[in-house]
Design an enzyme around this catalytic site. Structure first.
Site, PDB file in Angstrom:
ATOM      1  N   GLU A  97       0.828  -1.215   0.000  1.00  9.34           N
ATOM      2  CA  GLU A  97       0.000   0.000   0.000  1.00  9.34           C
ATOM      3  C   GLU A  97       0.855   1.255   0.000  1.00  9.34           C
ATOM      4  OE1 GLU A  97      -3.458  -1.764   2.954  1.00  9.34           O
ATOM      5  OE2 GLU A  97      -2.802   0.300   3.134  1.00  9.34           O
TER       6      GLU A  97
ATOM      7  N   CYS B 161       3.295   8.316   1.376  1.00  9.14           N
ATOM      8  CA  CYS B 161       3.455   7.401   2.506  1.00  9.14           C
ATOM      9  C   CYS B 161       3.680   6.008   1.935  1.00  9.14           C
ATOM     10  CB  CYS B 161       2.173   7.463   3.342  1.00  9.14           C
ATOM     11  SG  CYS B 161       2.144   6.312   4.702  1.00  9.14           S
TER      12      CYS B 161
ATOM     13  N   CYS C 140       3.208  -6.933   9.291  1.00  5.16           N
ATOM     14  CA  CYS C 140       4.128  -6.461  10.323  1.00  5.16           C
ATOM     15  C   CYS C 140       4.063  -7.430  11.478  1.00  5.16           C
ATOM     16  CB  CYS C 140       3.711  -5.064  10.789  1.00  5.16           C
ATOM     17  SG  CYS C 140       4.863  -4.324  11.979  1.00  5.16           S
TER      18      CYS C 140
ATOM     19  N   CYS D 113       1.032  -4.051  17.143  1.00  4.81           N
ATOM     20  CA  CYS D 113       0.472  -2.955  17.938  1.00  4.81           C
ATOM     21  C   CYS D 113      -1.046  -3.109  17.922  1.00  4.81           C
ATOM     22  CB  CYS D 113       0.903  -1.602  17.375  1.00  4.81           C
ATOM     23  SG  CYS D 113       2.701  -1.388  17.407  1.00  4.81           S
TER      24      CYS D 113
ATOM     25  N   CYS E  16      -3.361  -1.221  15.277  1.00  5.63           N
ATOM     26  CA  CYS E  16      -2.877  -1.056  13.907  1.00  5.63           C
ATOM     27  C   CYS E  16      -3.392  -2.186  13.021  1.00  5.63           C
ATOM     28  CB  CYS E  16      -1.351  -1.041  13.900  1.00  5.63           C
ATOM     29  SG  CYS E  16      -0.639  -1.042  12.244  1.00  5.63           S
TER      30      CYS E  16
ATOM     31  N   CYS F 176      -3.039   3.065   7.937  1.00 11.25           N
ATOM     32  CA  CYS F 176      -2.065   1.980   7.879  1.00 11.25           C
ATOM     33  C   CYS F 176      -2.689   0.590   7.717  1.00 11.25           C
ATOM     34  CB  CYS F 176      -1.281   2.043   9.189  1.00 11.25           C
ATOM     35  SG  CYS F 176       0.016   0.870   9.350  1.00 11.25           S
TER      36      CYS F 176
HETATM   37  N1  SAH Z   1       5.952   0.762  12.087  1.00 11.90           N
HETATM   38  C1  SAH Z   1       6.215   2.162  11.958  1.00 11.90           C
HETATM   39  C2  SAH Z   1       5.660   2.811  10.710  1.00 11.90           C
HETATM   40  C3  SAH Z   1       4.300   2.387  10.223  1.00 11.90           C
HETATM   41  S1  SAH Z   1       2.903   2.935  11.173  1.00 11.90           S
HETATM   42  C4  SAH Z   1       5.732   2.884  13.204  1.00 11.90           C
HETATM   43  O1  SAH Z   1       5.145   2.241  14.066  1.00 11.90           O
HETATM   44  O2  SAH Z   1       5.970   4.081  13.335  1.00 11.90           O
HETATM   45  C5  SAH Z   1       2.847   4.660  10.897  1.00 11.90           C
HETATM   46  C6  SAH Z   1       2.091   5.427  11.967  1.00 11.90           C
HETATM   47  O3  SAH Z   1       0.683   5.147  11.877  1.00 11.90           O
HETATM   48  C7  SAH Z   1       2.522   5.057  13.357  1.00 11.90           C
HETATM   49  O4  SAH Z   1       2.705   6.191  14.139  1.00 11.90           O
HETATM   50  C8  SAH Z   1       1.348   4.221  13.831  1.00 11.90           C
HETATM   51  O5  SAH Z   1       1.270   4.217  15.206  1.00 11.90           O
HETATM   52  C9  SAH Z   1       0.178   4.899  13.173  1.00 11.90           C
HETATM   53  N2  SAH Z   1      -1.011   4.076  13.124  1.00 11.90           N
HETATM   54  C10 SAH Z   1      -1.079   2.743  12.980  1.00 11.90           C
HETATM   55  N3  SAH Z   1      -2.357   2.317  12.987  1.00 11.90           N
HETATM   56  C11 SAH Z   1      -3.121   3.405  13.134  1.00 11.90           C
HETATM   57  C12 SAH Z   1      -4.540   3.620  13.213  1.00 11.90           C
HETATM   58  N4  SAH Z   1      -5.397   2.594  13.144  1.00 11.90           N
HETATM   59  N5  SAH Z   1      -4.980   4.892  13.365  1.00 11.90           N
HETATM   60  C13 SAH Z   1      -4.101   5.913  13.414  1.00 11.90           C
HETATM   61  N6  SAH Z   1      -2.776   5.784  13.349  1.00 11.90           N
HETATM   62  C14 SAH Z   1      -2.271   4.540  13.217  1.00 11.90           C
END
Ligand code: SAH
Length: 354
Positions: free
Chosen positions: A96, A109, A116, A120, A123, A343
């Site tokens: 993506e 982006c 991954c 988290c 996410c 994401c």
């Molecule tokens: N793994 C890396 C980069 C990818 S995520 C990281 O964690 O930074 C990029 C950003 O999007 C991160 O700050 C992550 O916390 C945020 N993110 C992930 N899922 C999300 C969601 N459902 N809503 C808002 N932000 C989200």
């Protein structure tokens, strides 16, 4: 796990090191490889047919093989200020990328992994687990594709070239360090982007953060914090148990010291989870020690979690506390919410739709 070359039906230019492009055209004069290199990196085009200074046979070869993926979905939102792509690699991997135009910048982006492993809680990518690393060429091709799209089609707003690139799509860039590094090298040295326009976003993989601080480029580093104490962060970002907050903060401070570049802190605001004024107060201490800018992102709800974005009043209270403690903070707009541009979400919606 690398994609074996054999899984691709042909040798793909973006998956071939730039120095080695001549090997794709063994029967052509060496200057032809230079021309191809220029097209791929300096002046990407959506179709090889536009590479008018190449002989027809080469254009035909490139026409069939130009991109290491095909465009499975292209969606626009925000009156075509946002475009989201789901690229599909020959092995089925989904990649993506989201292109966002603003008055004075155009930001892409990009993804660094398919899925991954870090899980988290909020996410979408993490909820679906890890599939594989992206190759350097697959990362660079996202950039080249967006660059070509901007020049040939364009968004409704913003410069017709990329001004910023953020590794905030699928995956954890520092968990795919060597390939991401080579992709950055190509973006900087082959495509000519300033490293100051690139942001690597990490969940806080300390060894990778320390390594990145030793690289020759003035890259921006964003650290996804989401919680200001280990108890809460352990529940949102499981890798915190391995690299707790104090270590992440020390690695971020080291980056600032080595590079003289301010890191930014990302904070996804989740209703009644991490949006308390107490968290804001603790976050302010960290941000002030790091001289960091805080980016607050209201949660984009995901299919496998009950979590909801914080309410407006709570966002204001959270941000207000940070500001009252003299922390620079920006509330990110949730671009493309109606096209699942958060994401991993487009892929997630594809998978759940079967
Ligand atoms: N793994 C890396 C980069 C990818 S995520 C990281 O964690 O930074 C990029 C950003 O999007 C991160 O700050 C992550 O916390 C945020 N993110 C992930 N899922 C999300 C969601 N459902 N809503 C808002 N932000 C989200």
């Amino acid at each position: 796990m690398l994609v074996e070359r054999g899984k691709y039906p042909f040798r793909v230019p973006y998956l071939t090191p730039p120095d080695d492009l001549g090997s794709l055209f063994p029967d052509e004069a060496p200057y032809r490889a230079k021309q191809v290199r220029h097209w791929l990196y300096r002046r990407p085009t959506l179709n090889a047919a536009s590479m008018t200074d190449l002989p027809p046979a080469m254009r035909e070869y490139l026409g069939d093989n130009l991109w290491p993926f095909y465009v499975e979905i292209e969606q626009s939102a925000d009156d075509r200020a946002t475009i989201k792509w789901l690229f599909r690699a020959p092995d089925g991997a989904a990649i993506e990328a989201v292109l966002m135009g603003y008055k004075e910048r155009t930001t892409l982006c990009i993804s660094s992994q398919v899925g991954c492993a870090l899980a988290c809680s909020f996410c979408a990518t993490g909820q679906f687990g890890f599939e594989r690393h992206l190759l350097s060429g697959e990362i660079v091709a996202q950039v080249a594709y967006a660059q070509a799209y901007l020049r040939e089609i364009g968004l409704s707003i913003g410069p017709r070239h990329l001004t910023n690139i953020v590794f905030m799509g699928m995956g954890e860039p520092l968990a795919n360090y060597d390939r991401v590094r080579e992709a950055i090298r190509r973006i900087v040295e082959e495509m000519g982007m300033s490293p100051r326009r690139l942001t690597v976003s990490t969940v806080g993989l300390v060894p990778g953060m320390l390594k990145l601080a030793e690289e020759p480029w003035q890259l921006n580093l964003a650290v996804s914090l989401h919680a200001a104490d280990d108890g809460l962060r352990d529940t949102l970002v499981p890798i915190n148990k391995r690299y707790p907050l104090a270590e992440v903060e020390a690695a971020a401070a080291n980056y600032f010291d080595r590079k003289g570049r301010r890191v930014s802190i990302e904070w996804t605001l989740i209703d009644a989870v991490n949006d308390s004024v107490e968290q804001a107060t603790m976050l302010a201490s960290i941000a002030r020690r790091l001289h960091a800018h805080v980016n607050v992102i209201p949660l984009n709800a995901t299919p496998l979690s009950e979590d909801q974005p914080s309410r407006k009043a709570q966002i204001q209270a959270f941000v207000g506390r940070l500001r009252s403690l003299e922390v620079n903070v920006t509330v990110r707009d949730t671009r493309g919410a109606d096209i699942d541009a958060a994401c991993g979400q487009l892929r997630a919606s594809q998978s759940t739709a079967g």
